[in-house]
Design a protein around this motif. Structure first.
Motif, mmCIF file in Angstrom:
data_model
loop_
_atom_site.group_PDB
_atom_site.id
_atom_site.type_symbol
_atom_site.label_atom_id
_atom_site.label_comp_id
_atom_site.label_asym_id
_atom_site.label_seq_id
_atom_site.Cartn_x
_atom_site.Cartn_y
_atom_site.Cartn_z
ATOM 1 N N UNK A 1 0.828 -1.205 0.000
ATOM 2 C CA UNK A 1 0.000 0.000 0.000
ATOM 3 C C UNK A 1 0.863 1.256 0.000
ATOM 4 N N UNK A 2 1.859 1.295 0.865
ATOM 5 C CA UNK A 2 2.737 2.467 0.939
ATOM 6 C C UNK A 2 3.446 2.720 -0.389
ATOM 7 N N UNK A 3 3.906 1.656 -1.015
ATOM 8 C CA UNK A 3 4.599 1.789 -2.296
ATOM 9 C C UNK A 3 3.643 2.274 -3.387
ATOM 10 N N UNK A 4 2.448 1.722 -3.420
ATOM 11 C CA UNK A 4 1.463 2.144 -4.416
ATOM 12 C C UNK A 4 1.062 3.600 -4.227
ATOM 13 N N UNK A 5 0.929 4.037 -2.981
ATOM 14 C CA UNK A 5 0.601 5.439 -2.712
ATOM 15 C C UNK A 5 1.753 6.329 -3.160
ATOM 16 N N UNK A 6 2.977 5.904 -2.871
ATOM 17 C CA UNK A 6 4.145 6.711 -3.244
ATOM 18 C C UNK A 6 4.233 6.930 -4.748
ATOM 19 N N UNK A 7 3.851 5.911 -5.539
ATOM 20 C CA UNK A 7 3.924 6.036 -6.995
ATOM 21 C C UNK A 7 2.572 6.423 -7.602
ATOM 22 N N UNK A 8 1.614 6.751 -6.728
ATOM 23 C CA UNK A 8 0.297 7.258 -7.114
ATOM 24 C C UNK A 8 -0.467 6.343 -8.066
ATOM 25 N N UNK A 9 -0.500 5.068 -7.735
ATOM 26 C CA UNK A 9 -1.299 4.097 -8.493
ATOM 27 C C UNK A 9 -2.589 3.863 -7.713
ATOM 28 N N UNK B 1 -6.808 1.036 -4.243
ATOM 29 C CA UNK B 1 -8.189 0.667 -3.937
ATOM 30 C C UNK B 1 -8.369 -0.847 -3.977
ATOM 31 N N UNK B 2 -7.823 -1.496 -5.003
ATOM 32 C CA UNK B 2 -7.914 -2.961 -5.093
ATOM 33 C C UNK B 2 -7.260 -3.630 -3.890
ATOM 34 N N UNK B 3 -6.100 -3.138 -3.502
ATOM 35 C CA UNK B 3 -5.386 -3.709 -2.366
ATOM 36 C C UNK B 3 -6.180 -3.530 -1.075
ATOM 37 N N UNK B 4 -6.761 -2.351 -0.898
ATOM 38 C CA UNK B 4 -7.553 -2.117 0.313
ATOM 39 C C UNK B 4 -8.789 -3.014 0.362
#
Length: 78
Positions: A56-64, A69-72
């Motif tokens: 999640x942190x990595x996806x947020x950092x790269x703004x995906x 949303x899918x991960x959550x």
């Protein structure tokens, strides 16, 4: 030398290896490989809190955002 046939890594060892692979990929700047490593770890245990948080942190950092949303959603299901 003893034979290692049939010996398999323990789940904890696999989780550690995937986390290490993700960290190394990030050091090399390869976000997709890092995410792939976290996804592989989640395939071992979909409720893995550390892997979920790191992905999640990595996806947020790269703004995906759609991937966040899918991960959550998967986190809620687990």
């Amino acid at each position: 030398m003893p034979q290692c046939e049939g010996m398999r890594p323990k789940p904890g060892g696999k989780r550690f290896t995937w986390a290490l692979a993700a960290d190394l990929a990030l050091e090399l700047g390869d976000v997709d490989r890092a995410l792939g490593a976290w996804r592989a770890r989640l395939a071992l245990d979909p409720a893995d809190v550390e892997a979920l948080a790191a992905a999640r942190d990595l996806l947020v950092r790269v703004e995906r955002w759609s991937a966040v949303i899918d991960l959550l959603r998967k986190r809620i299901e687990s």
